[in-house]
Design an enzyme around this catalytic site. Structure first.
Site, PDB file in Angstrom:
ATOM      1  N   TYR A  55       0.815  -1.208   0.000  1.00 19.35           N
ATOM      2  CA  TYR A  55       0.000   0.000   0.000  1.00 19.35           C
ATOM      3  C   TYR A  55       0.856   1.269   0.000  1.00 19.35           C
ATOM      4  O   TYR A  55       0.374   2.335  -0.369  1.00 19.35           O
ATOM      5  CB  TYR A  55      -0.940   0.048   1.210  1.00 19.35           C
ATOM      6  CG  TYR A  55      -1.926  -1.081   1.324  1.00 19.35           C
ATOM      7  CD1 TYR A  55      -2.139  -1.990   0.277  1.00 19.35           C
ATOM      8  CD2 TYR A  55      -2.662  -1.255   2.488  1.00 19.35           C
ATOM      9  CE1 TYR A  55      -3.045  -3.032   0.404  1.00 19.35           C
ATOM     10  CE2 TYR A  55      -3.570  -2.285   2.623  1.00 19.35           C
ATOM     11  CZ  TYR A  55      -3.754  -3.183   1.591  1.00 19.35           C
ATOM     12  OH  TYR A  55      -4.642  -4.206   1.727  1.00 19.35           O
ATOM     13  N   HIS A 113       0.397 -11.986   1.792  1.00 16.67           N
ATOM     14  CA  HIS A 113      -0.640 -11.217   1.118  1.00 16.67           C
ATOM     15  C   HIS A 113      -1.391 -12.024   0.048  1.00 16.67           C
ATOM     16  O   HIS A 113      -2.609 -11.927  -0.072  1.00 16.67           O
ATOM     17  CB  HIS A 113      -0.016  -9.963   0.494  1.00 16.67           C
ATOM     18  CG  HIS A 113      -0.987  -8.843   0.324  1.00 16.67           C
ATOM     19  ND1 HIS A 113      -0.617  -7.519   0.401  1.00 16.67           N
ATOM     20  CD2 HIS A 113      -2.320  -8.825   0.089  1.00 16.67           C
ATOM     21  CE1 HIS A 113      -1.681  -6.749   0.207  1.00 16.67           C
ATOM     22  NE2 HIS A 113      -2.724  -7.522   0.015  1.00 16.67           N
TER      23      HIS A 113
END
Length: 280
Positions: A55, A113
């Site tokens: 991010y 992830h």
């Protein structure tokens, strides 16, 4: 943890730790705006913050946490290992980089992830997460986007994830993945819990329920997740929407309401984001 009269429920994980069931996500939050937005979320009453290395905003999250004055043991912070970091050495280094950016000595939850099935096996990486947990660099460990196709390889190691974070919203309920998780007491975190703005849930039975009980369609959807025992962390850049989402913890749905929303499931056709098979 309260926001005025709203109490945020907690869940006990299979490792004995607890997690706030309603948190705040920072996916696609501009790094330049992250500190302000997370500060607003903390002031609203959120104590569970979900970020990830990819991010690019861990530093902003860290600045907001540091400036908040909130005791560390009142916070629950999640970050995630990105796909280009695999294996023992690289995984350890990646968590170290995330901790430095966050300004923390440990995170509460560290996730792989994506399974990246066309690249290296996740097993060594997963076993490394267990070592990092044992060393106190993360309190709990889990995976993200490991559906019924990819979770079995993790389970075969004998180290059971505390959490599996997957795309899940009313028209895409991932029933096979959630059933497998339930067999091992793995908690489900729903990302994209409102359909990422790609589904008009207000035009479904959710809108009808919202009108009847005097709530917003988003509050009804969040309340459905909570009533179903999932962890959820909607995001918003606007303080008033943060407050609205947090207040969903006080929205009560009947069993019939929950069942009506359950019936919106479209199976695989309801997916609105990436299939883990295609993310490498």
């Amino acid at each position: 943890m309260t926001n005025e009269s709203t109490t945020i429920p907690t869940l006990e994980l299979n490792d004995g730790r607890t997690i706030p069931q309603l948190g705040f996500g920072v996916f696609k939050v501009d790094p330049a705006e992250t500190e302000r937005i997370v500060t607003d979320a903390l002031e609203a009453g959120y104590r569970h913050i979900d970020t990830a290395a990819i991010y690019g905003n861990e530093e902003g999250v860290g600045r907001a946490l540091a400036a908040s004055g909130i005791a560390r043991d009142e916070l629950f912070v999640t970050t995630k290992l990105w796909n280009d970091r695999r294996g023992a050495a690289d995984t350890r280094a990646a968590l170290g980089e995330s901790l430095e950016k966050l300004g923390l000595s440990h995170v509460d939850l560290y996730l792989i992830h994506w399974p990246t099935p066309q690249t290296v096996s996740p097993v060594e990486t997963w076993e490394t997460l267990a070592t990092l947990r044992d060393e106190g660099l993360t309190t709990s460990i889990g995976v993200s986007n490991f559906d019924e196709r990819y979770l079995p390889a993790i389970l075969e190691t004998g180290v059971i994830p505390a959490i599996n974070q997957i795309e899940l919203h009313p028209q895409f309920q991932q029933r096979a993945a959630t059933a497998l998780a339930a067999e091992h007491a793995i908690a489900i975190e729903a990302w994209g819990p409102l359909g990422q703005g790609k589904v008009d849930y207000a035009a479904t039975v959710i809108g009808e329920i919202a009108e009847r009980i005097g709530a917003s369609w988003a509050q009804v959807t969040i309340a459905w997740h909570l009533a179903s025992g999932r962890i959820v962390f909607p995001k918003s850049n606007r303080r008033e929407r943060m407050d609205e989402n947090l207040a969903a913890a006080g929205v009560q749905l009947s069993a019939a309401d929950v069942a009506a929303i359950d019936a919106l499931d479209q199976g695989a056709a309801g997916r609105v984001a990436s299939d883990p098979a295609e993310v490498n």
